[in-house]
Design an enzyme around this catalytic site. Structure first.
Site, mmCIF file in Angstrom:
data_model
loop_
_atom_site.group_PDB
_atom_site.id
_atom_site.type_symbol
_atom_site.label_atom_id
_atom_site.label_comp_id
_atom_site.label_asym_id
_atom_site.label_seq_id
_atom_site.Cartn_x
_atom_site.Cartn_y
_atom_site.Cartn_z
ATOM 1 N N GLU A 129 0.858 -1.027 -0.141
ATOM 2 C CA GLU A 129 0.070 0.013 -0.125
ATOM 3 C C GLU A 129 0.853 1.389 0.016
ATOM 4 O OE1 GLU A 129 -2.622 2.193 3.166
ATOM 5 O OE2 GLU A 129 -3.448 0.484 2.785
ATOM 6 N N ASN A 224 -2.430 -7.518 11.550
ATOM 7 C CA ASN A 224 -3.577 -7.262 12.639
ATOM 8 C C ASN A 224 -4.271 -8.233 13.355
ATOM 9 O OD1 ASN A 224 -6.269 -8.068 11.032
ATOM 10 N ND2 ASN A 224 -5.016 -7.663 9.401
#
Length: 644
Positions: A129, A224
């Site tokens: 990203e 995460n």
């Protein structure tokens, strides 16, 4: 039997769900193999599932093996412009599944880079990203995982634009912002951290405190998901991290003293993996449709056009808010045009990430389970009821003209369009309708019709003008007292009517407008919070225009601007009391008196290092702090609790 409790926020985030749906739907349409530029998401089971459906990951270096018109999907992480150009040069069919939140970052970076700003990205320089974002500023961004990685010589005296990797930690964002904010020439910062991770962590944290056993689902290489495991482990010793149902111990529900089992999952974990895990723990044979899927389908069937739903804002970009709908596994879109009728409105002034909203379902796109919502429709229905009551009671309202059309103008009242014929605009013939556009004035409703196709509302300004057969009963009185009103004087008046944008106050027999912005030095949202009809008040006359019959008033200027005498009230070293009124990434704002807010920087809140102001302070909390700086010109007061 143990009770299985699924965390309120678990599994796919919006961007991942959208990417997977896009891939599956695209493959069904072309009915041959398609490709994703890199693994679509960080989940082995999902990648294998996609391969089983003829959707294969491929790297940029391998695209020479593809044929012209082959389909390739850009994953939710997004890519740099040169990548898109490379794919186009190969004449591939590009399917863009970039998360809208990430696309919004690309737009901001490109805009400010072209304006001459240096770009700072808070995140992992090796994350796809971040690599994609960097491409939108010619790969010249300063990339830092935290404040310690910032080279101050590199930013000194420059104009900076700071953005963040969507999955970055808040503490890292804060540390970079603190490091650069006083070292650069000008700073524009956009906290682009997606709240999906934070929301999941909060739900997992709360659930793990209430259960005897906790199961965290997701890839072992997912950062995460690993964080979810760490949070749950702190609260519940019996916490395990598994990738899928196959890794759950067969004897999990036989453990002694286990009455409640909690389940959560990372943002890259699909529903079917969660479903299989719950099915196994419930000892249900996986035949046909599972209880979990039945439950989800029941939720889905309750969604239909016209239904009022509750939703939580997950992502906000320039044109729309993306929401999760309570009781629905798909996602919702709330476009800006369905939030307000104001064409110049900024969506960030209307909704924030984490806000709970009520909206009406306009339509459902079954291809991607996307529900298109409208908040404006609910507001319009309420306003139409109000206008019907106004029409029946023969009372007047103030409208704003938005557009000139054939035969008259369209005006707006709380988002509802009202037509004013050209013959009802003035006592004399109107030659140019455009002169009324943007103006506000009082009208009376002369027609109200509502049916299944909508509402037809017609109003008249002419009926209220002096000389009209339908002129207002107080018009002669108003005409007689204009000479008694002088600009820049203070007079006593009576509040006659309250509207959304202010109040009408009668002064010397003349109705004057007290605009919302002139009521208080504080920002207020509703006039009725401050004023009542028939209340006597003293007002300052801002402007008198007898020709146009306009009287502009101010309430706040009666007492004067508090900043004019600020240096006589507050001095460096003083200990002051104030109330916490709002938070930002870099500190808390403390109200000292109406119209005077001060900044309590995050570094001045506590001697201990904190991640965000709300860890220590609460909105509405009364505090004592020491004054560090008083700057009248810039209307800035700096405080410190740490130095007390």
């Amino acid at each position: 039997m143990s009770k299985i409790i699924l965390s309120e926020n678990a599994g796919f985030c919006f961007g991942v769900q959208r990417a997977v749906n896009t891939a599956v739907d695209s493959q069904k349409k072309v009915r041959h193999s398609i490709y994703t530029l890199g693994p679509l998401i960080h989940n082995t089971d999902v990648v294998n599932f996609l391969k089983d459906n003829s959707i294969y990951p491929i790297e940029l270096s391998e695209i020479d093996s593809l044929n012209e018109n082959d389909s390739i999907i850009i994953r939710s992480h997004g890519v740099a412009p040169f990548v898109i150009d490379t794919l186009r040069a190969k004449k591939l069919n590009i399917i863009d599944a970039t998360c809208p939140y990430v696309s919004n970052i690309h737009k901001k970076v490109l805009k400010y880079y072209n304006l001459g700003y240096s770009i700072v990205i808070v995140g992992d320089k090796n994350h796809p990203e971040v690599i994609g974002i960097n491409g939108w500023c010619d790969n010249k961004a300063i990339i830092a995982a935290n404040g310690n990685e910032i080279n101050l010589d590199e930013i000194k005296g420059k104009n900076l634009c700071i953005v963040s990797q969507t999955t970055e930690k808040q503490i890292n964002w804060n540390s970079v912002l603190t490091m650069v904010q006083n070292k650069c020439k000008e700073l524009v910062s956009f906290n682009t951290i997606c709240n999906a991770t934070e929301v999941r962590q909060k739900s997992a944290n709360e659930l793990s405190k209430e259960v005897d056993f906790m199961v965290v689902l997701g890839g072992k290489n997912s950062s995460n998901t690993t964080k979810l495991f760490e949070i749950c482990k702190q609260n519940c010793e019996n916490t395990i991290h598994v990738e899928n149902a196959g890794e759950i111990p067969d004897d999990i529900i036989k453990l002694k003293k286990v009455s409640n089992i909690g389940v959560t999952a990372g943002a890259s974990t699909p529903d079917w993996i969660i479903e299989e895990a719950i099915t196994k723990m419930n000892s249900i044979e996986n035949k046909g449709i599972s209880e979990f899927e039945q439950l989800m389908n029941e939720y889905d069937m309750n969604i239909h056009p016209g239904k009022i739903v509750k939703a939580t804002v997950e992502v906000v970009n320039d044109e729309e808010a993306l929401v999760s709908i309570v009781g629905y596994k798909g996602n919702g879109v709330l476009p800006l045009k369905e939030l307000t009728s104001d064409q110049n409105a900024n969506i960030n002034d209307l909704v924030k990430v984490g806000d709970e909203v009520e909206a009406k379902v306009k339509r459902i796109n079954h291809n991607d389970d996307m529900v298109y919502l409208s908040k404006l429709d609910i507001q319009k229905e309420s306003t139409l009821k109000e206008l019907k009551d106004i029409f029946d009671a023969k009372t007047n309202i103030v409208v704003k003209v938005s557009k000139a059309i054939k035969g008259g103008v369209l005006s707006n009242y709380k988002g509802v369009s009202i037509f004013i014929p050209a013959s009802q605009l003035d006592n004399k013939r109107v030659e140019d309708l455009e002169v009324f556009v943007g103006k506000e004035f009082e009208v009376t409703l002369i027609e109200f019709k509502k049916d299944k196709r909508g509402a037809k509302i017609v109003a008249s300004r002419r009926a209220l003008l002096p000389g009209s057969v339908h002129k207002r009963s107080d018009a002669p009185k108003a005409e007689a007292h204009w000479d008694s009103i002088e600009k820049n004087t203070i007079l006593e008046g009576t509040v006659k009517r309250i509207t959304d944008f202010g109040a009408f106050v009668e002064v010397c027999g003349v109705d004057g407008l007290l605009h919302l912005s002139e009521i208080s030095w504080d920002k207020i949202s509703k006039v009725s919070d401050v004023l009542d009809v028939d209340q006597k008040i003293k007002v300052y006359v801002l402007d008198v225009n007898e020709e146009s019959k306009k009287l502009s008033l101010s309430l706040k200027r009666v007492e004067g601007n508090p900043w004019d005498s600020i240096e006589t009230k507050y001095n460096v070293g003083d200990v002051v009391k104030g109330k916490v009124v709002r938070f930002s990434d870099f500190g808390a704002f403390v109200k000292l008196e109406p119209g005077v807010d001060s900044l309590l920087h995050i570094s001045k809140i506590s001697k201990d290092r904190i991640e965000k102001p709300s860890d220590v302070l609460e909105l509405g909390q009364e505090i004592e702090a020491k004054v560090l700086e008083v700057n009248k010109d810039n209307k800035r007061i700096s405080l410190s609790m740490k130095d007390m």
